[in-house]
Every structure is written in structure tokens, then in C-alpha cells.
Scaffold this motif. Structure first.
Motif, mmCIF file in Angstrom:
data_model
loop_
_atom_site.group_PDB
_atom_site.id
_atom_site.type_symbol
_atom_site.label_atom_id
_atom_site.label_comp_id
_atom_site.label_asym_id
_atom_site.label_seq_id
_atom_site.Cartn_x
_atom_site.Cartn_y
_atom_site.Cartn_z
ATOM 1 N N ARG A 141 -11.292 -15.911 65.132
ATOM 2 C CA ARG A 141 -11.730 -16.144 63.749
ATOM 3 C C ARG A 141 -12.211 -14.835 63.134
ATOM 4 O O ARG A 141 -13.032 -14.124 63.713
ATOM 5 C CB ARG A 141 -12.871 -17.166 63.721
ATOM 6 N N THR A 142 -11.695 -14.546 61.952
ATOM 7 C CA THR A 142 -12.107 -13.389 61.175
ATOM 8 C C THR A 142 -12.603 -13.896 59.825
ATOM 9 O O THR A 142 -11.999 -14.789 59.241
ATOM 10 C CB THR A 142 -10.920 -12.414 60.970
ATOM 11 N N ILE A 143 -13.702 -13.328 59.340
ATOM 12 C CA ILE A 143 -14.285 -13.737 58.074
ATOM 13 C C ILE A 143 -13.961 -12.651 57.044
ATOM 14 O O ILE A 143 -14.413 -11.514 57.182
ATOM 15 C CB ILE A 143 -15.808 -13.930 58.208
ATOM 16 N N ILE A 144 -13.186 -13.003 56.047
ATOM 17 C CA ILE A 144 -12.840 -12.056 54.996
ATOM 18 C C ILE A 144 -13.999 -12.031 53.998
ATOM 19 O O ILE A 144 -14.391 -13.062 53.455
ATOM 20 C CB ILE A 144 -11.522 -12.441 54.295
ATOM 21 N N MET A 145 -14.541 -10.823 53.769
ATOM 22 C CA MET A 145 -15.702 -10.660 52.904
ATOM 23 C C MET A 145 -15.402 -9.562 51.885
ATOM 24 O O MET A 145 -14.523 -8.727 52.110
ATOM 25 C CB MET A 145 -16.926 -10.289 53.743
ATOM 26 N N GLU A 146 -16.148 -9.572 50.784
ATOM 27 C CA GLU A 146 -15.956 -8.521 49.794
ATOM 28 C C GLU A 146 -17.272 -8.158 49.123
ATOM 29 O O GLU A 146 -18.224 -8.938 49.105
ATOM 30 C CB GLU A 146 -14.893 -8.897 48.767
ATOM 31 N N LEU A 147 -17.257 -6.950 48.572
ATOM 32 C CA LEU A 147 -18.408 -6.426 47.853
ATOM 33 C C LEU A 147 -17.890 -5.762 46.580
ATOM 34 O O LEU A 147 -17.050 -4.857 46.644
ATOM 35 C CB LEU A 147 -19.147 -5.366 48.694
ATOM 36 N N ARG A 148 -18.375 -6.224 45.436
ATOM 37 C CA ARG A 148 -17.983 -5.638 44.149
ATOM 38 C C ARG A 148 -18.800 -4.354 43.964
ATOM 39 O O ARG A 148 -20.026 -4.377 44.030
ATOM 40 C CB ARG A 148 -18.241 -6.615 43.008
ATOM 41 N N LEU A 149 -18.099 -3.236 43.754
ATOM 42 C CA LEU A 149 -18.768 -1.951 43.596
ATOM 43 C C LEU A 149 -19.053 -1.624 42.144
ATOM 44 O O LEU A 149 -19.973 -0.879 41.839
ATOM 45 C CB LEU A 149 -17.911 -0.828 44.205
#
Length: 152
Positions: A141-149
Motif C-alpha cells: 500500500r502506497t499513500i499518494i499525498m500532495e502539498l500545494r506550494l
């Protein structure tokens, strides 16, 4: 105990491989089966690291000139953030991520993404990343995450 964040050199490949494999076996083994750890390790041999260094911007953290942590940036994707078990919890991961964020900002990247392990999800949440979705590669299992810069 002074530490430094710098771009990795080809001479760092074996040390980077060692840091990643130690971290997988110690930290990630709490969340993944031995079979998954063994499979993931294959992607981080010294030879594989050398190949990745030609495709990504790879950074290392050193203490007394010894590589103790690594992280890389593949355009807008954070990859392979690992800190040796003996040096976890002292801020090296955060310093590496701040470096990647600065590089991404300089490249006018609006959103950073990271395919996080289960083990690292909390680390990324503390840095402001949010979960987008889960992905499964077989049993891994991989958790796709993001951060708005930058603001919308």
C-alpha cells in the motif's frame, strides 16, 4: 555534531543504498511484511541508486561527512526520503524536505506530490501534505499525498 544537506555525488550511491535498506528493515518493517520489504529493497541497490541519480535530483544529509539520510525530487514528485534508524527524530527528514521544497519553488512547481509509505504518512501530514488516495502494488500500500506550494 554538525550536519549538512547537499546534492548527492556518484560516490554517495553505496552509502545512500545502505541508509535506505537499513531504514526499510528497521522502520518500514513495522508496517510491511518481510516479502514486501525484500521486494522494495531490490529497487535500492547501489546500481539502482546510480541509475536513479541520473533521473532525479538526489540530496543527502551528512553528519561528520557520513551520509545518514537521503531524499530526491523527480520533477514535482518527492521520492525516496529515508533517514538511517540511528539518526531518526532529530530533524534531518524535515531539513531534506525543506530543501526539496525550496528547489521546487525555484522551479515554479505549484504542487508537490509524494507516494508515501504507511510508515511515513504521519511525517508528511506534519509537513502539511494531505492524502489524495491509496494505491496498491500487489500487497504493498502506497499513500499518494500532495502539498500545494503556491496559492490557487
Amino acid at each position: 555534531m554538525s550536519n549538512q544537506i547537499r546534492l548527492a555525488t556518484l560516490q554517495d550511491a553505496a552509502a545512500i543504498s545502505q541508509v535506505i535498506i537499513q531504514s526499510l528493515r528497521h522502520s518500514n518493517a513495522q508496517d510491511y511484511t518481510p516479502d514486501i520489504i525484500a521486494q522494495v529493497e531490490k529497487s535500492f541497490s547501489t546500481e539502482c541508486i546510480l541509475t536513479l541519480m541520473g533521473q532525479r535530483q538526489v540530496f543527502v544529509a551528512t553528519i561528520a561527512h557520513q551520509v545518514v539520510a537521503t531524499a530526491s525530487l523527480d520533477r514535482d514528485v518527492v521520492r525516496s526520503v529515508f533517514v538511517s534508524p540511528a539518526h531518526q527524530g532529530i530533524g534531518l527528514g524535515r531539513k531534506l524536505m525543506a530543501t526539496l521544497q525550496a528547489v521546487a519553488n525555484d522551479a515554479n512547481i505549484d504542487v508537490l506530490r509524494v507516494p508515501s509509505s504507511i510508515t511515513a504518512e504521519g511525517f508528511y501530514v506534519k509537513l502539511g501534505f494531505r492524502k489524495v488516495r491509496d494505491e496498491f502494488h500487489g500487497a504493498e500500500r502506497t499513500i499518494i499525498m500532495e502539498l500545494r506550494l503556491s496559492p490557487d
